[in-house]
Design a protein around this motif. Structure first.
Motif, mmCIF file in Angstrom:
data_model
loop_
_atom_site.group_PDB
_atom_site.id
_atom_site.type_symbol
_atom_site.label_atom_id
_atom_site.label_comp_id
_atom_site.label_asym_id
_atom_site.label_seq_id
_atom_site.Cartn_x
_atom_site.Cartn_y
_atom_site.Cartn_z
ATOM 1 N N ASN A 1 0.837 -1.215 0.000
ATOM 2 C CA ASN A 1 0.000 0.000 0.000
ATOM 3 C C ASN A 1 0.868 1.259 0.000
ATOM 4 N N THR A 2 1.879 1.264 -0.838
ATOM 5 C CA THR A 2 2.853 2.351 -0.861
ATOM 6 C C THR A 2 2.919 2.957 -2.259
ATOM 7 N N VAL A 3 3.013 4.273 -2.293
ATOM 8 C CA VAL A 3 3.177 4.993 -3.552
ATOM 9 C C VAL A 3 4.493 5.752 -3.507
ATOM 10 N N TYR A 4 5.149 5.819 -4.654
ATOM 11 C CA TYR A 4 6.436 6.494 -4.769
ATOM 12 C C TYR A 4 6.333 7.606 -5.811
ATOM 13 N N LEU A 5 7.208 8.595 -5.648
ATOM 14 C CA LEU A 5 7.348 9.632 -6.667
ATOM 15 C C LEU A 5 8.832 9.829 -6.906
ATOM 16 N N GLU A 6 9.286 9.377 -8.054
ATOM 17 C CA GLU A 6 10.674 9.570 -8.449
ATOM 18 C C GLU A 6 10.755 10.900 -9.175
ATOM 19 N N MET A 7 11.572 11.803 -8.646
ATOM 20 C CA MET A 7 11.671 13.154 -9.207
ATOM 21 C C MET A 7 13.080 13.381 -9.722
ATOM 22 N N ASN A 8 13.211 13.619 -11.004
ATOM 23 C CA ASN A 8 14.512 13.857 -11.632
ATOM 24 C C ASN A 8 14.556 15.244 -12.245
ATOM 25 N N ASP A 9 15.793 15.707 -12.509
ATOM 26 C CA ASP A 9 15.985 17.028 -13.113
ATOM 27 C C ASP A 9 15.179 18.088 -12.377
ATOM 28 N N LEU A 10 15.305 18.110 -11.076
ATOM 29 C CA LEU A 10 14.513 19.031 -10.266
ATOM 30 C C LEU A 10 14.891 20.479 -10.536
ATOM 31 N N LYS A 11 13.876 21.340 -10.476
ATOM 32 C CA LYS A 11 14.021 22.763 -10.749
ATOM 33 C C LYS A 11 13.591 23.553 -9.515
ATOM 34 N N GLY B 1 -1.700 12.667 3.643
ATOM 35 C CA GLY B 1 -0.542 12.622 4.518
ATOM 36 C C GLY B 1 -0.276 13.995 5.109
ATOM 37 N N GLN B 2 0.765 14.057 5.939
ATOM 38 C CA GLN B 2 1.061 15.293 6.658
ATOM 39 C C GLN B 2 1.909 16.261 5.824
ATOM 40 N N GLY B 3 2.462 15.779 4.732
ATOM 41 C CA GLY B 3 3.268 16.629 3.868
ATOM 42 C C GLY B 3 4.751 16.498 4.141
ATOM 43 N N THR B 4 5.545 16.637 3.091
ATOM 44 C CA THR B 4 6.998 16.612 3.223
ATOM 45 C C THR B 4 7.583 17.719 2.345
ATOM 46 N N GLN B 5 8.521 18.465 2.907
ATOM 47 C CA GLN B 5 9.084 19.626 2.212
ATOM 48 C C GLN B 5 10.130 19.180 1.202
ATOM 49 N N VAL B 6 10.015 19.703 -0.001
ATOM 50 C CA VAL B 6 11.045 19.536 -1.033
ATOM 51 C C VAL B 6 11.540 20.929 -1.402
ATOM 52 N N THR B 7 12.841 21.150 -1.265
ATOM 53 C CA THR B 7 13.449 22.433 -1.590
ATOM 54 C C THR B 7 14.535 22.214 -2.622
ATOM 55 N N VAL B 8 14.409 22.923 -3.738
ATOM 56 C CA VAL B 8 15.398 22.817 -4.813
ATOM 57 C C VAL B 8 16.129 24.158 -4.889
ATOM 58 N N SER B 9 17.385 24.145 -4.499
ATOM 59 C CA SER B 9 18.137 25.386 -4.409
ATOM 60 C C SER B 9 19.623 25.093 -4.464
ATOM 61 N N SER B 10 20.366 26.035 -5.037
ATOM 62 C CA SER B 10 21.821 25.896 -5.056
ATOM 63 C C SER B 10 22.430 26.649 -3.875
#
Length: 121
Positions: free
Chosen positions: A76-86, A112-121
């Motif tokens: 009962n699991t879902v995944y999100l593979e994220m490539n070339d993030l901007k 779900g409760q949410g998870t932070q994704v930050t794309v930054s140099s």
């Protein structure tokens, strides 16, 4: 009670990759679909990708060709593979499941409760 627990968010440089996971637990009779949404503070929550129980997937135009949604039905699991993030992918990512807790319950949305994704140099 049904719980969706996300993991895998974090800080990544532009062009990098991340993999989000979301496990659904509790009393679950059947899952119609699972999805990922994202929300930037002050904006609405937008669909990123959805996958049905039959395996059909659809994506937001902004992530087509870069993100891939998949499931492990046994877990009962879902995944999100994220490539070339901007940098514009920066957001809180929420897992969503449309499911029935028992055969007598109506089909409902769970988050779900949410998870932070930050794309930054």
């Amino acid at each position: 009670q049904v719980q969706l627990v996300e993991s895998g968010g974090g800080l990544v440089q532009p062009g990098g990759s991340l993999r989000l996971s979301c496990a659904a637990s509790g009393s679950i009779f059947s899952i119609n679909s699972m999805a990922w949404y994202r929300q930037v503070r002050g904006n609405q929550r937008d669909l990123v990708a959805r996958i049905t129980a039959g395996g059909s997937a659809n994506y937001a135009d902004a992530v087509k060709g870069r993100f891939t949604i998949s499931t492990d039905n046994a877990k009962n699991t879902v995944y999100l593979e994220m490539n070339d993030l901007k940098p514009e992918d920066t957001a809180v990512y929420y897992c969503n499941a449309v499911l029935q807790r028992t055969r007598w319950d109506p089909i409902r949305n769970y988050w779900g409760q949410g998870t932070q994704v930050t794309v930054s140099s």
